[in-house]
Enzyme design. Structure first.
Site, short mmCIF file in Angstrom:
data_model
loop_
_atom_site.label_atom_id
_atom_site.label_comp_id
_atom_site.label_asym_id
_atom_site.label_seq_id
_atom_site.Cartn_x
_atom_site.Cartn_y
_atom_site.Cartn_z
CG ASP A 187 -1.78 1.23 1.35
OD1 ASP A 187 -2.45 1.56 0.35
OD2 ASP A 187 -1.79 1.90 2.41
CB SER A 188 0.30 4.81 -0.55
OG SER A 188 -0.79 5.01 0.33
CB CYS A 216 -3.03 0.51 -2.47
SG CYS A 216 -3.06 2.24 -2.96
CD GLU A 243 0.33 6.98 5.65
OE1 GLU A 243 1.51 6.99 5.99
OE2 GLU A 243 -0.26 5.93 5.26
CB CYS A 300 -9.33 4.99 0.42
SG CYS A 300 -7.65 5.38 1.01
N1 DGL Z 1 -4.68 3.23 0.83
C1 DGL Z 1 -4.63 3.87 -0.45
C2 DGL Z 1 -5.90 3.51 -1.24
O1 DGL Z 1 -6.57 2.55 -0.91
C3 DGL Z 1 -4.37 5.34 -0.23
C4 DGL Z 1 -3.75 5.98 -1.38
C5 DGL Z 1 -2.99 7.25 -1.06
O2 DGL Z 1 -1.85 7.13 -0.64
O3 DGL Z 1 -3.52 8.33 -1.35
O4 DGL Z 1 -6.22 4.15 -2.21
#
Ligand code: DGL
Length: 271
Positions: free
Chosen positions: A9-10, A73, A156, A188
Site C-alpha cells: 500500500d502507499s 491499495c 498517516e 480506500c
Molecule cells: N490506501 C490507499 C488507497 O486505498 C491510499 C492511497 C494514497 O496514498 O492516497 O487508495
C-alpha cells in the site's frame, strides 16, 4: 521454506487488509510494504502510481519470493491492476472488485456510495466494478462517488478523530449524504481507520462497508485453487513489515493500528 503472501500500500492503509488476511489465514507468512516515503498516491498521475506499483510488486516477487500478491491499495489497484496481472508470475488480488461486491450485497435500497482518493474516483474503476457486481446479482444500483482528499494524510499522521477530521468529513461526504445512499463503501484502505468519524457524519442509518474481509476471502480462494495454501504446522507464521519512510514511526503507529503482529519495521528501498 514456505513462500509468503506479499502485500503493499502507499502506507498504513493496507494494514486494514493485512488484519483481515492474518485473521482468516493465521498460518500464512506475510510480507507487507508500506510506501510511506512516497505517500499519498491519491493525487499523483496514474502513470506514476503504475510505476510505483510495479516497483513494489517486483520487489516482493524477486526479493521475497511471494506466492501471491495482494494490492492492498485502491489507488494502485485502479491504476495498475491490468499491468500487474499481465506481468507478474503469481496470482494478483485487488481490493476494488471485492469492495464492489460487498457494497452490492449489502445495499437494500440500491442507492450506494463510494468514497476514495482523487486517483481512484477519477479512474472510474468503481463505476465499472459496481456495474459488473450488480450484473452478476441482477440488482439495480445507483452509485454516487466522492473523492476525499486529505483523509489519507490524517491517518498517516495517526489523527483518526477530533474536530479537524470531522469538519473535513462533513464537507467531503456531503455529495453521498445528499444522494441518500443506504450503504457507503470505504474505497480506500486507509478509511476504515476513520470509520467512527465517517459513521457519525453519515448517521446510523447508513451502513459502512470496506473491502478487507472480502479481499481476504478472495485471497484464500485463489491460494486454495492454486494449491498454495499453507497447511497448519508447528512453526508460527512470520509477518514482516517494510516501509520506505521512517521505520520507527511505521512500527509505532503501525503497531497501534494493526496489533501485536507489527512490532518492528524494516527499511525498503526502491531502485
Ligand atoms: N490506501 C490507499 C488507497 O486505498 C491510499 C492511497 C494514497 O496514498 O492516497 O487508495
Amino acid at each position: 521454506m514456505e513462500r509468503p503472501i506479499g502485500m503493499f500500500d502507499s502506507g498504513f492503509g493496507g494494514l486494514t487488509v493485512a488484519r483481515a488476511v492474518i485473521d482468516l489465514l493465521p498460518h500464512e507468512d506475510l510480507v507487507y510494504i508500506g510506501d510511506t516515503g512516497r505517500y499519498p498516491y491519491g493525487p499523483r498521475p496514474q502513470a506514476e502510481v503504475r510505476e510505483f506499483a510495479r516497483q513494489l510488486a517486483w520487489s516482493l516477487v524477486k526479493e521475497h519470493d511471494v506466492k501471491a500478491l495482494i494490492v492492498a491499495c485502491n489507488t494502485a489497484s485502479a491504476a495498475a491492476l491490468d499491468l500487474l496481472e499481465a506481468e507478474l508470475p503469481v496470482p494478483v488480488i485487488d481490493v476494488v472488485a471485492p469492495g464492489a461486491r460487498a457494497l452490492v450485497r449489502t445495499t437494500r435500497s440500491g442507492k450506494v456510495g463510494v468514497i476514495g482518493t482523487v486517483g481512484t474516483i477519477g479512474s472510474g474503476a468503481y463505476g465499472r466494478a459496481v456495474a459488473a457486481a450488480a450484473r452478476v446479482t441482477g440488482s439495480e444500483v445507483q452509485l454516487t462517488a466522492a473523492a476525499c482528499p486529505g483523509f489519507v494524510e490524517f491517518v498517516e499522521r495517526g489523527q483518526t478523530s477530533g474536530a479537524e477530521v470531522t469538519i473535513l468529513a462533513e464537507r467531503l461526504l456531503a455529495p453521498v449524504q445528499q444522494a441518500g445512499v443506504d450503504t457507503l463503501l470505504l474505497g480506500c484502505t486507509h478509511y476504515p481507520y476513520l470509520a467512527d468519524v465517517i459513521g457519525e457524519v453519515m448517521g446510523s442509518d447508513v451502513r459502512l462497508v470496506n473491502s478487507a474481509d472480502e479481499t481476504a476471502l478472495v485471497a484464500r480462494a485463489e491460494l486454495e485453487a492454486a494449491d498454495l495454501l499453507q497447511v497448519p504446522g508447528a512453526a508460527s507464521a512470520e509477518h514482516r513489515f517494510l516501509s520506505s519512510g521512517d521505520i520507527s514511526w511505521f512500527a509505532d503507529l503501525g503497531g497501534r493500528l494493526l496489533g501485536p503482529e507489527l512490532r518492528d519495521a524494516e527499511q525498503w528501498h526502491h531502485d
